[in-house]
Design a protein around this motif. Structure first.
Motif, PDB file in Angstrom:
ATOM      1  N   VAL A   1       0.846  -1.190   0.000  1.00 13.20           N
ATOM      2  CA  VAL A   1       0.000   0.000   0.000  1.00 13.20           C
ATOM      3  C   VAL A   1       0.879   1.237   0.000  1.00 13.20           C
ATOM      4  O   VAL A   1       1.763   1.388   0.855  1.00 13.20           O
ATOM      5  CB  VAL A   1      -0.913   0.033   1.238  1.00 13.20           C
ATOM      6  N   SER A   2       0.634   2.108  -0.970  1.00 10.80           N
ATOM      7  CA  SER A   2       1.340   3.382  -1.034  1.00 10.80           C
ATOM      8  C   SER A   2       0.323   4.469  -0.732  1.00 10.80           C
ATOM      9  O   SER A   2      -0.570   4.747  -1.538  1.00 10.80           O
ATOM     10  CB  SER A   2       1.951   3.575  -2.423  1.00 10.80           C
ATOM     11  N   ALA A   3       0.432   5.067   0.449  1.00 15.06           N
ATOM     12  CA  ALA A   3      -0.531   6.096   0.858  1.00 15.06           C
ATOM     13  C   ALA A   3       0.034   6.835   2.059  1.00 15.06           C
ATOM     14  O   ALA A   3       1.016   6.415   2.666  1.00 15.06           O
ATOM     15  CB  ALA A   3      -1.880   5.470   1.204  1.00 15.06           C
ATOM     16  N   ILE A   4      -0.624   7.927   2.397  1.00 13.73           N
ATOM     17  CA  ILE A   4      -0.236   8.718   3.564  1.00 13.73           C
ATOM     18  C   ILE A   4      -1.351   8.631   4.588  1.00 13.73           C
ATOM     19  O   ILE A   4      -2.531   8.705   4.250  1.00 13.73           O
ATOM     20  CB  ILE A   4       0.010  10.183   3.163  1.00 13.73           C
ATOM     21  N   ARG A   5      -0.989   8.471   5.858  1.00 10.27           N
ATOM     22  CA  ARG A   5      -1.953   8.449   6.959  1.00 10.27           C
ATOM     23  C   ARG A   5      -3.065   7.446   6.700  1.00 10.27           C
ATOM     24  O   ARG A   5      -4.235   7.790   6.527  1.00 10.27           O
ATOM     25  CB  ARG A   5      -2.544   9.840   7.167  1.00 10.27           C
ATOM     26  N   PHE A   6      -2.712   6.175   6.646  1.00 10.78           N
ATOM     27  CA  PHE A   6      -3.712   5.168   6.418  1.00 10.78           C
ATOM     28  C   PHE A   6      -3.582   4.051   7.442  1.00 10.78           C
ATOM     29  O   PHE A   6      -2.537   3.899   8.084  1.00 10.78           O
ATOM     30  CB  PHE A   6      -3.568   4.581   5.004  1.00 10.78           C
ATOM     31  N   SER A   7      -4.633   3.286   7.560  1.00  8.24           N
ATOM     32  CA  SER A   7      -4.583   2.031   8.301  1.00  8.24           C
ATOM     33  C   SER A   7      -5.372   0.997   7.504  1.00  8.24           C
ATOM     34  O   SER A   7      -6.263   1.341   6.734  1.00  8.24           O
ATOM     35  CB  SER A   7      -5.150   2.185   9.713  1.00  8.24           C
ATOM     36  N   ILE A   8      -4.991  -0.233   7.696  1.00 12.66           N
ATOM     37  CA  ILE A   8      -5.593  -1.310   6.927  1.00 12.66           C
ATOM     38  C   ILE A   8      -6.706  -1.963   7.720  1.00 12.66           C
ATOM     39  O   ILE A   8      -6.495  -2.412   8.844  1.00 12.66           O
ATOM     40  CB  ILE A   8      -4.522  -2.352   6.564  1.00 12.66           C
ATOM     41  N   ASP A   9      -7.873  -2.007   7.096  1.00 13.16           N
ATOM     42  CA  ASP A   9      -8.994  -2.717   7.697  1.00 13.16           C
ATOM     43  C   ASP A   9      -8.877  -4.198   7.356  1.00 13.16           C
ATOM     44  O   ASP A   9      -8.920  -5.064   8.234  1.00 13.16           O
ATOM     45  CB  ASP A   9     -10.314  -2.133   7.175  1.00 13.16           C
ATOM     46  N   ASP A  10      -8.721  -4.481   6.079  1.00 16.53           N
ATOM     47  CA  ASP A  10      -8.375  -5.817   5.641  1.00 16.53           C
ATOM     48  C   ASP A  10      -7.780  -5.735   4.245  1.00 16.53           C
ATOM     49  O   ASP A  10      -7.993  -4.775   3.524  1.00 16.53           O
ATOM     50  CB  ASP A  10      -9.569  -6.786   5.661  1.00 16.53           C
ATOM     51  N   MET A  11      -7.003  -6.750   3.882  1.00 15.29           N
ATOM     52  CA  MET A  11      -6.402  -6.841   2.550  1.00 15.29           C
ATOM     53  C   MET A  11      -6.538  -8.254   2.056  1.00 15.29           C
ATOM     54  O   MET A  11      -6.638  -9.202   2.852  1.00 15.29           O
ATOM     55  CB  MET A  11      -4.918  -6.454   2.569  1.00 15.29           C
ATOM     56  N   GLY A  12      -6.519  -8.403   0.738  1.00 15.20           N
ATOM     57  CA  GLY A  12      -6.631  -9.744   0.204  1.00 15.20           C
ATOM     58  C   GLY A  12      -6.322  -9.815  -1.267  1.00 15.20           C
ATOM     59  O   GLY A  12      -5.931  -8.815  -1.882  1.00 15.20           O
ATOM     60  N   TRP A  13      -6.490 -10.987  -1.786  1.00 14.93           N
ATOM     61  CA  TRP A  13      -6.265 -11.255  -3.201  1.00 14.93           C
ATOM     62  C   TRP A  13      -7.518 -11.901  -3.798  1.00 14.93           C
ATOM     63  O   TRP A  13      -8.109 -12.805  -3.194  1.00 14.93           O
ATOM     64  CB  TRP A  13      -5.074 -12.195  -3.387  1.00 14.93           C
ATOM     65  N   TYR A  14      -7.874 -11.399  -4.972  1.00 20.73           N
ATOM     66  CA  TYR A  14      -8.936 -11.978  -5.772  1.00 20.73           C
ATOM     67  C   TYR A  14      -8.302 -12.432  -7.083  1.00 20.73           C
ATOM     68  O   TYR A  14      -7.202 -12.024  -7.432  1.00 20.73           O
ATOM     69  CB  TYR A  14     -10.022 -10.946  -6.058  1.00 20.73           C
TER      70      TYR A  14
END
Length: 119
Positions: free
Chosen positions: A24-37
């Protein structure tokens, strides 16, 4: 500006292994969930695996025991794919639900990376 940068994928023989990575390339973020489709030719996009911020994982029945999703660091998720089969051939997309600047979660997709399993 939020981007999901994918790497990995390619061509391997049946029984082989590949690793996909999504950063993830971003500023001031947090991850709720990530995955692959993934989306194979002529088929609908389907969930392969996902991981929540708390570390809970969810897998498609077709990949259980062969694929492993894991957080590599605070902004990267890896998908280790072992014992690959021809039916795993598809374009694989990284997906993330992110909270950005205190707002969200918002829905983001990577550009997709091709995985081909063929002898």
């Amino acid at each position: 500006q939020v981007q999901l940068v994918e790497s990995g994928g390619g061509l391997t023989q049946p029984g082989g292994s590949l690793r996909l990575s999504c950063k993830v390339s971003a500023i001031r973020f947090s991850i709720d969930d990530m995955g692959w489709y993934r989306q194979a030719v002529g088929k609908q996009r389907e969930l392969v695996a996902r991981i929540t911020d708390s570390g809970q994982t969810d897998y498609a029945d077709s990949v259980k025991g062969r694929f492993t999703i894991a957080r590599h660091n605070e902004n990267t998720v890896d998908l280790q794919m072992n014992s690959l089969k021809p039916e795993d051939t598809a374009v694989y997309y990284c997906h993330a639900n992110l909270i950005v600047g205190g707002h969200g979660p918002w829905d983001y997709w990577g550009q997709g990376t091709q995985v081909t399993v063929s002898s």
